[in-house]
Motif scaffolding. Structure first.
Motif, PDB file in Angstrom:
ATOM      1  N   SER A   4      86.917  17.223  56.237  1.00  0.00           N
ATOM      2  CA  SER A   4      85.996  18.227  55.713  1.00  0.00           C
ATOM      3  C   SER A   4      86.167  19.502  56.511  1.00  0.00           C
ATOM      4  CB  SER A   4      84.561  17.730  55.817  1.00  0.00           C
ATOM      5  OG  SER A   4      84.163  17.755  57.168  1.00  0.00           O
ATOM      6  N   ASP A  26      75.969  28.300  49.646  1.00  0.00           N
ATOM      7  CA  ASP A  26      76.694  27.654  48.550  1.00  0.00           C
ATOM      8  C   ASP A  26      78.058  28.295  48.325  1.00  0.00           C
ATOM      9  OD1 ASP A  26      74.397  29.463  47.501  1.00  0.00           O
ATOM     10  OD2 ASP A  26      75.933  29.581  45.969  1.00  0.00           O
ATOM     11  N   ALA A  29      80.283  26.943  51.066  1.00  0.00           N
ATOM     12  CA  ALA A  29      80.628  25.536  50.823  1.00  0.00           C
ATOM     13  C   ALA A  29      81.629  25.419  49.673  1.00  0.00           C
ATOM     14  CB  ALA A  29      79.372  24.737  50.522  1.00  0.00           C
ATOM     15  N   GLU A  33      85.423  24.005  49.902  1.00  0.00           N
ATOM     16  CA  GLU A  33      85.919  22.925  49.032  1.00  0.00           C
ATOM     17  C   GLU A  33      87.314  23.273  48.489  1.00  0.00           C
ATOM     18  OE1 GLU A  33      83.081  21.750  45.980  1.00  0.00           O
ATOM     19  OE2 GLU A  33      84.735  21.066  44.712  1.00  0.00           O
ATOM     20  N   LEU A 218      72.592  11.535  55.981  1.00  0.00           N
ATOM     21  CA  LEU A 218      73.492  11.558  54.817  1.00  0.00           C
ATOM     22  C   LEU A 218      73.607  10.150  54.244  1.00  0.00           C
ATOM     23  CD1 LEU A 218      75.370  13.511  53.351  1.00  0.00           C
ATOM     24  CD2 LEU A 218      77.131  12.974  55.014  1.00  0.00           C
ATOM     25  N   TYR A 240      78.330  13.364  61.655  1.00  0.00           N
ATOM     26  CA  TYR A 240      79.353  13.537  60.628  1.00  0.00           C
ATOM     27  C   TYR A 240      80.764  13.552  61.229  1.00  0.00           C
ATOM     28  CZ  TYR A 240      81.551  15.298  56.400  1.00  0.00           C
ATOM     29  OH  TYR A 240      82.346  15.432  55.299  1.00  0.00           O
ATOM     30  N   PRO A 272      74.208  14.435  58.526  1.00  0.00           N
ATOM     31  CA  PRO A 272      75.092  15.378  57.826  1.00  0.00           C
ATOM     32  C   PRO A 272      75.852  16.290  58.788  1.00  0.00           C
ATOM     33  CG  PRO A 272      72.795  15.977  57.525  1.00  0.00           C
ATOM     34  CD  PRO A 272      72.804  14.676  58.240  1.00  0.00           C
ATOM     35  N   GLU A 273      76.859  16.942  58.250  1.00  0.00           N
ATOM     36  CA  GLU A 273      77.711  17.829  59.050  1.00  0.00           C
ATOM     37  C   GLU A 273      76.878  18.938  59.696  1.00  0.00           C
ATOM     38  OE1 GLU A 273      80.678  19.839  56.787  1.00  0.00           O
ATOM     39  OE2 GLU A 273      81.986  20.076  58.509  1.00  0.00           O
TER      40      GLU A 273
ATOM     41  N   VAL B  27      82.989  26.468  41.494  1.00  0.00           N
ATOM     42  CA  VAL B  27      84.396  26.031  41.559  1.00  0.00           C
ATOM     43  C   VAL B  27      84.925  25.610  40.178  1.00  0.00           C
ATOM     44  CG1 VAL B  27      85.981  24.379  42.603  1.00  0.00           C
ATOM     45  CG2 VAL B  27      84.183  25.412  43.992  1.00  0.00           C
ATOM     46  N   MET B  63      69.723  24.016  43.362  1.00  0.00           N
ATOM     47  CA  MET B  63      70.588  23.358  44.354  1.00  0.00           C
ATOM     48  C   MET B  63      70.624  21.855  44.074  1.00  0.00           C
ATOM     49  SD  MET B  63      71.498  26.004  45.878  1.00  0.00           S
ATOM     50  CE  MET B  63      72.518  25.407  47.218  1.00  0.00           C
ATOM     51  N   GLU B  69      81.070  14.690  50.383  1.00  0.00           N
ATOM     52  CA  GLU B  69      82.446  15.218  50.505  1.00  0.00           C
ATOM     53  C   GLU B  69      82.433  16.669  50.972  1.00  0.00           C
ATOM     54  OE1 GLU B  69      81.602  14.022  47.014  1.00  0.00           O
ATOM     55  OE2 GLU B  69      81.652  12.165  48.166  1.00  0.00           O
ATOM     56  N   ARG B  70      81.308  17.335  50.803  1.00  0.00           N
ATOM     57  CA  ARG B  70      81.196  18.738  51.250  1.00  0.00           C
ATOM     58  C   ARG B  70      80.434  18.809  52.560  1.00  0.00           C
ATOM     59  NH1 ARG B  70      81.027  22.772  46.871  1.00  0.00           N
ATOM     60  NH2 ARG B  70      79.086  23.619  47.654  1.00  0.00           N
ATOM     61  N   GLY B  71      80.505  17.740  53.341  1.00  0.00           N
ATOM     62  CA  GLY B  71      79.815  17.734  54.634  1.00  0.00           C
ATOM     63  C   GLY B  71      78.310  17.799  54.477  1.00  0.00           C
ATOM     64  N   GLY B  72      77.790  17.236  53.384  1.00  0.00           N
ATOM     65  CA  GLY B  72      76.346  17.195  53.197  1.00  0.00           C
ATOM     66  C   GLY B  72      75.784  18.480  52.606  1.00  0.00           C
ATOM     67  N   LYS B  73      76.683  19.433  52.254  1.00  0.00           N
ATOM     68  CA  LYS B  73      76.207  20.709  51.700  1.00  0.00           C
ATOM     69  C   LYS B  73      75.968  20.555  50.186  1.00  0.00           C
ATOM     70  CE  LYS B  73      76.899  23.089  55.518  1.00  0.00           C
ATOM     71  NZ  LYS B  73      78.242  23.181  56.026  1.00  0.00           N
ATOM     72  N   PRO B  74      74.846  21.071  49.673  1.00  0.00           N
ATOM     73  CA  PRO B  74      74.608  20.962  48.232  1.00  0.00           C
ATOM     74  C   PRO B  74      75.396  22.009  47.447  1.00  0.00           C
ATOM     75  CG  PRO B  74      72.786  22.063  49.303  1.00  0.00           C
ATOM     76  CD  PRO B  74      73.761  21.732  50.382  1.00  0.00           C
ATOM     77  N   ARG B  75      75.409  21.824  46.114  1.00  0.00           N
ATOM     78  CA  ARG B  75      76.070  22.821  45.242  1.00  0.00           C
ATOM     79  C   ARG B  75      75.004  23.644  44.524  1.00  0.00           C
ATOM     80  NH1 ARG B  75      79.410  17.815  42.970  1.00  0.00           N
ATOM     81  NH2 ARG B  75      81.275  18.030  44.255  1.00  0.00           N
ATOM     82  N   ARG B  76      75.366  24.890  44.188  1.00  0.00           N
ATOM     83  CA  ARG B  76      74.444  25.679  43.351  1.00  0.00           C
ATOM     84  C   ARG B  76      74.875  25.473  41.905  1.00  0.00           C
ATOM     85  NH1 ARG B  76      70.863  29.703  43.761  1.00  0.00           N
ATOM     86  NH2 ARG B  76      71.230  29.952  45.995  1.00  0.00           N
TER      87      ARG B  76
END
Lengths: 918, 110
Positions: A4, A26, A29, A33, A218, A240, A272-273, B27, B63, B69-76
């Motif tokens: 990650s 966001d 992130a 990705e 997480l 993490y 979490p990270e 994305v 959110m 997979e994104r290190g616990g980060k949410p998506r908008r």
């Protein structure tokens, strides 16, 4: 594996600064990705470049969007109110004029900018580092309301340990805080089936730490209060990074068993990270208060934390805690009225005396401003010279209605623009320097930097730089501007028609002499310090340091694990057994040429001041330098296998052997630098020395250490670039506390670090190898601070040198300008070019020579006062002939700077000069 | 909120959102536009447009849950609002009316 891994840190910082607050997380992130996809497909370099491009585009586009919104809002407002845009504010005109002048005088801009940038960077870096450590908020939900509760020793002005009983009273009775909890850090070996053992930093923490942080796991669950009960199954929550690095993001990790030292733990959750509360942790086990009578809260390794309840303040919580107090008696009573407890914002729980921090920051602001004075004074000279030569222009503007304030403000704006641009460059440099400092500290602090340490310059740092820019503009723009326009105000238009040119006063001459003198005085020391710093990496350690793997050895002081019911012996006496066995097994390993254990590694030992035993009433040592009362020496305690491992042989006398530590007599071996620095080149073999006190405030040694040690041999300097005396003592493994390991790995052998860890864990699972790195890396890290200091010193000296040259250039230009009429008349009367050249040069040459003489004398005094030994102790190295070379260089640079204007002066057409205004 | 018609790029972004199933966020929106148009598109332009569309009330965002997979980060995540659908229909109608009768003359345009 990309895992990650996020995009480049600096680019992410750019995004964090440039994006609107509601989109930062966001968008970053999302970019991360895509970045990881590109990392897999195209490799790190192309992925990094892509990230940078995207970050720049995002910031630019969102900034334009924001500006467009603002413009539209203003336009709407203007339409509504019938507002008509007037003429441009006059200050904008000043800015335009300022930019034009700075561009036209690009040489001055470049030189002045460089000098200001250097000074501002130096001040802001120190401020930035302290500011990063002394922030009062942590990046958690309502992080500014998280506090630390401390027991305070008012006498020693230091933190005290907190008993479990007091902690429980606080926990149960305090009402102005909630989620009261505690942690302390312990080191453990993480042992899993599929990887070599790895030392990790574990937070033994109460479950309330997770409640306080308000960050859900997480996977699985956080620690609970049931986990803290006696007899509960040992459990661990992992972070993490550990999940990614050690468990390959395995979603079935919850329920797996891992061994931490002697004890097997069940993984119950993954955080979490980015979550590292309470400090820099990636592993959390329950804090068992039944096994912890006292919380270790004094050495930055533990704290009692809590969250202020809504409406409560730090002061209220402090008062409530003081009323509740401590049940434990103080070792020594505090002064009357001194606090016994404190409540502080959480980040300050690990800073020694937070009460002084605002004062400290204030001092830094003042020092940073003082740093600006020399370059600003140089710049002021230049601005004044140029302002004086622009007097006619000012007079014309004054006649046309411009006030003195307008003229001076224009000069101020010019300098402020230069200072502001320098400030921006300084901020970029500060960011880079803070990154370097953070990376350095990250390697020095077990577990890494605290999670709230942010290397992006804070608002306070930006404000400091702005303040410095204003100070610079005031010194270098406002003051000379006021002085230059003073006469104009008295004489008005008469100044325009005046035949008497403005004169550069005595002050100006003194300043030029002073800056040449300063350059000549400071340059030799700066160069010697720089060479002292660069010398080790230029010369190298003199042996293949990259082949030596080093580590600090530590044994857990934990109780018996369920798999090993035997009560372990205390760590000290266990070392006596463990260390020889470790060395034996390492030396039997193929690919390892030798292994040894010592109190410290060559070049990293403890410092002491020594005294030589007089022979026939005469001290055999040469006198120490004027700055030191006694000679300084570094002490190493080494085993018998030290010499073959580092392939050292005696230059004279003999080496130490295992019998040397026995029977009361303790002979020592010294290095070649001892012979040179302490003995003045005479052989020390047969002489005796003793340590009269240790450096770094540890006071006098205990009485038994005041005994004499006989020197039996001299060995070469190790590393070869070493510039101080070293004494080697013989040591048995049991004598060593927190020893260091050095392993000579044969060239071409790979994976040695992992194998060494395996062997160590095989000898004892609680034996941890901390900071495994090559000796080469260790030396490089040691040199970090010196290098930074030398770079700053060099940059400052270079700035002064260049500004001095520019000052001389300006002086000559001005002198020639002043004497155009005189030169013209003399040329018309038939004076020769060489005579006139001498005339033009005389004043400059006199100033140069006076400056060089003053500077040379100062440098000579410094040289006498800071002799070789002290210079080397400070990290410098003597460079023969540097003083005359600098003086000659300055004079030549000065004459060259004067040459251009002088030649221009000689080309003056006599008729033109006599006709003109002068 | 009052607004005028849709820009070309705004239409493309709205249509891409409608084309996607499941959690729609920046994305996949960029990927969808690139896949359908066969051209690369500026990622930042898409995100700025998404924000502008949200300001105009044509889409809404929320959110998601933390994504491991994104290190616990949410998506908008985003979805098109009724007003956005109305404007899209209006744009399409306008375009169709403009194209009417041009087929014989521009038959080979397609």
């Amino acid at each position: 594996m990309s895992g990650s891994r996020p995009g480049p840190r600096l680019a992410r910082a750019l995004l964090m600064r440039g994006l609107p607050a509601d989109r930062r997380d966001d968008v970053t992130a999302d970019l991360d990705e895509v970045y990881r996809r590109r990392l897999e497909a195209h490799g790190a370099v192309r992925a990094d470049l892509w990230y940078w491009r995207e970050a720049t585009l995002f910031v630019t586009r969102f900034t334009f969007e924001r500006l467009r919104d603002r413009r539209r809002a203003r336009a709407r407002l203007a339409r509504r109110e019938g507002f008509r845009r007037g003429a441009l504010p006059i200050s904008l005109l000043d800015v335009k004029l300022g930019i034009r002048r700075l561009t036209a005088q690009w040489g001055l801009t470049l030189l002045g900018g460089m000098a200001l940038t250097t000074a501002m960077t130096m001040g802001a870096v120190v401020f930035g580092v302290l500011d990063a450590f002394m922030g009062t908020s942590i990046p958690l939900d309502e992080g500014d309301r998280v506090v630390a509760l401390q027991a305070w020793d008012g006498r020693a002005n230091a933190r005290r340990q907190i008993s479990a009983a007091d902690y429980l009273r606080w926990h149960d009775r305090l009402t102005s805080v909630e989620d009261v909890g505690a942690f302390h850090t312990v080191g453990r070996n993480l042992i899993t089936a599929d990887a070599p053992p790895e030392p990790v930093v574990v937070a033994e923490m109460t479950a309330s730490g997770f409640t306080l942080a308000r960050v859900p796991p997480l996977l699985g669950r956080p620690l609970t209060s049931q986990d803290e009960e006696a007899g509960a199954e040992p459990v661990v929550v992992i972070g993490y990074d550990a999940w990614r690095g050690r468990f390959a993001l395995d979603s079935a990790v919850v329920g797996r068993q891992v061994r931490l030292g002697r004890t097997v733990h069940t993984v119950v959750g993954v955080m979490p990270e980015g979550f590292s509360f309470p400090m820099n942790h990636d592993f959390w086990t329950p804090l068992r208060l039944d096994e912890t009578p006292t919380l270790r809260t004094v050495d930055g390794q533990g704290a009692v934390f809590a969250r202020l309840t809504p409406g409560a303040s730090v002061e209220q919580a402090g008062a409530e805690l003081a009323a509740l107090g401590l049940t434990e008696p103080e070792p020594q009573p505090s002064p009357l009225g001194a606090a016994r407890t404190r409540v502080v914002p959480y980040p300050l729980a690990f800073v020694d005396d937070f009460a002084q921090s605002p004062i400290m920051l204030g001092i830094i602001v003042i020092l940073a401003s003082l740093l600006l004075v020399p370059p600003c004074a140089n710049l002021a000279i230049l601005v004044y010279a140029r302002s004086a030569s622009r007097l006619a222009e000012f007079a014309a503007r004054h006649a046309l209605g411009a006030s003195r304030g307008r003229i001076v403000s224009q000069l101020f704006v010019e300098t402020f623009l230069l200072a502001a641009a320098s400030g921006m460059v300084a901020l970029i440099l500060v960011r880079l320097a803070l990154g370097q400092v953070a990376a350095f500290l990250d390697r020095q602090i077990a577990g890494g930097l605290p999670f709230w340490f942010d290397v992006t310059p804070s608002l306070a740092t930006v404000l400091l730089v702005t303040l410095l820019a204003l100070v610079a503009a005031t010194i270098a723009g406002l003051l000379p501007g006021l002085q230059a326009t003073g006469r104009l105000m008295k004489e008005g238009l008469a100044a325009l028609g005046s035949r008497t040119d403005p004169r550069l006063g005595r002050t100006w001459t003194v300043l030029v002499v002073a800056q040449v003198g300063f350059a000549v005085a400071a340059t030799p020391t700066a160069l010697e310090m720089a060479w002292g710093t660069l010398r080790p990496s230029t010369l190298g350690p003199g042996f293949p340091a990259e082949e030596y793997l080093t580590a600090r050895l530590e044994l857990d002081a934990e109780g018996p694990g369920p798999e090993d019911p035997a009560e372990p012996a205390p760590a000290g006496s266990r070392l006596e057994v463990v260390l020889p066995e470790l060395v034996r097994r390492l030396e039997a390993e193929p690919g390892i040429a030798g292994a040894t254990v010592a109190s410290a590694l060559p070049g990293t030992g403890r410092w002491a001041f020594l005294e030589m035993e007089p022979v026939n009433g005469v001290d055999p040592a040469q006198p120490p330098s004027a700055l030191q009362e006694d000679h300084l020496i570094q002490l190493l305690r080494v085993g018998e296998d030290f010499w073959p491992t580092f392939e050292l042989e005696a230059l004279s006398g003999r080496l130490l052997n295992s019998a040397d530590g026995l029977g009361g007599q303790e002979p020592i071996v010294v290095n070649e630098s001892f012979l040179r620095l302490v003995m003045g080149g005479r052989s020390p073999v047969g002489h005796r020395l003793r340590y009269i006190r240790y450096s770094s405030g540890t006071g006098s040694p205990p009485d038994e250490d005041l005994r004499w040690f006989e020197i039996v041999g001299v060995v070469p300097d190790l590393p070869a670039s070493v510039a101080y005396a070293i004494a080697y003592h013989s040591a048995a493994p049991g004598d060593l506390q927190a020893p260091s390991l050095a392993v000579h790995v044969q060239p071409g052998v790979t994976g040695a670090a992992g194998r060494i860890r395996e062997i160590a864990a095989g000898v004892d699972p609680t034996l941890r190898l901390e900071q495994v790195r090559t000796l080469d890396d260790l030396y490089r890290e040691q040199a970090f601070g010196n290098k930074a200091g030398a770079s700053a010193l060099l940059a400052a000296t270079l700035s002064v040198l260049l500004l001095s040259a520019a000052g001389i250039y300006a002086l000559m230009s001005f002198t020639v300008q002043q004497r155009r009429r005189e030169i013209g008349i003399r040329a018309a009367l038939g004076a020769g070019a060489s005579r006139m050249l001498v005339g033009v040069f005389r004043r400059t040459a006199r100033q140069l020579l006076i400056g060089a003489a003053v500077g040379g004398s100062l440098a000579f005094l410094i040289d006498a006062y800071v002799p070789e030994e002290t210079l080397q102790t400070l990290g410098g190295w003597k460079v023969p002939g540097v003083l005359p070379a600098t003086a000659v260089f300055m004079v030549v640079v000065g004459l060259l700077a004067a040459l251009g204007p002088a030649r221009r002066g000689l080309r003056v057409d006599p008729a033109e000069a006599m006709r003109g205004d002068g | 909120m009052s607004h005028q018609g849709l820009g070309d790029f705004e239409q493309i972004v709205l249509l891409a959102i409608l084309q996607l199933d499941g959690e729609v966020y920046g994305v996949p929106v960029v990927d969808e536009i690139e896949r359908r148009t066969g051209r690369s598109v500026s990622r930042s332009a898409v995100y700025v447009t998404l924000r502008r569309l949200e300001d105009k009330g044509l889409i809404s965002s929320w959110m998601s849950d933390p994504v491991p997979e994104r290190g616990g980060k949410p998506r908008r995540c985003v979805k098109v609002e009724p007003e956005g659908l109305r404007l899209l229909r209006e744009s399409r109608r306008t375009m169709e009316q403009m194209w009417q009768g041009l087929d014989p003359a521009l038959g080979d345009v397609r």
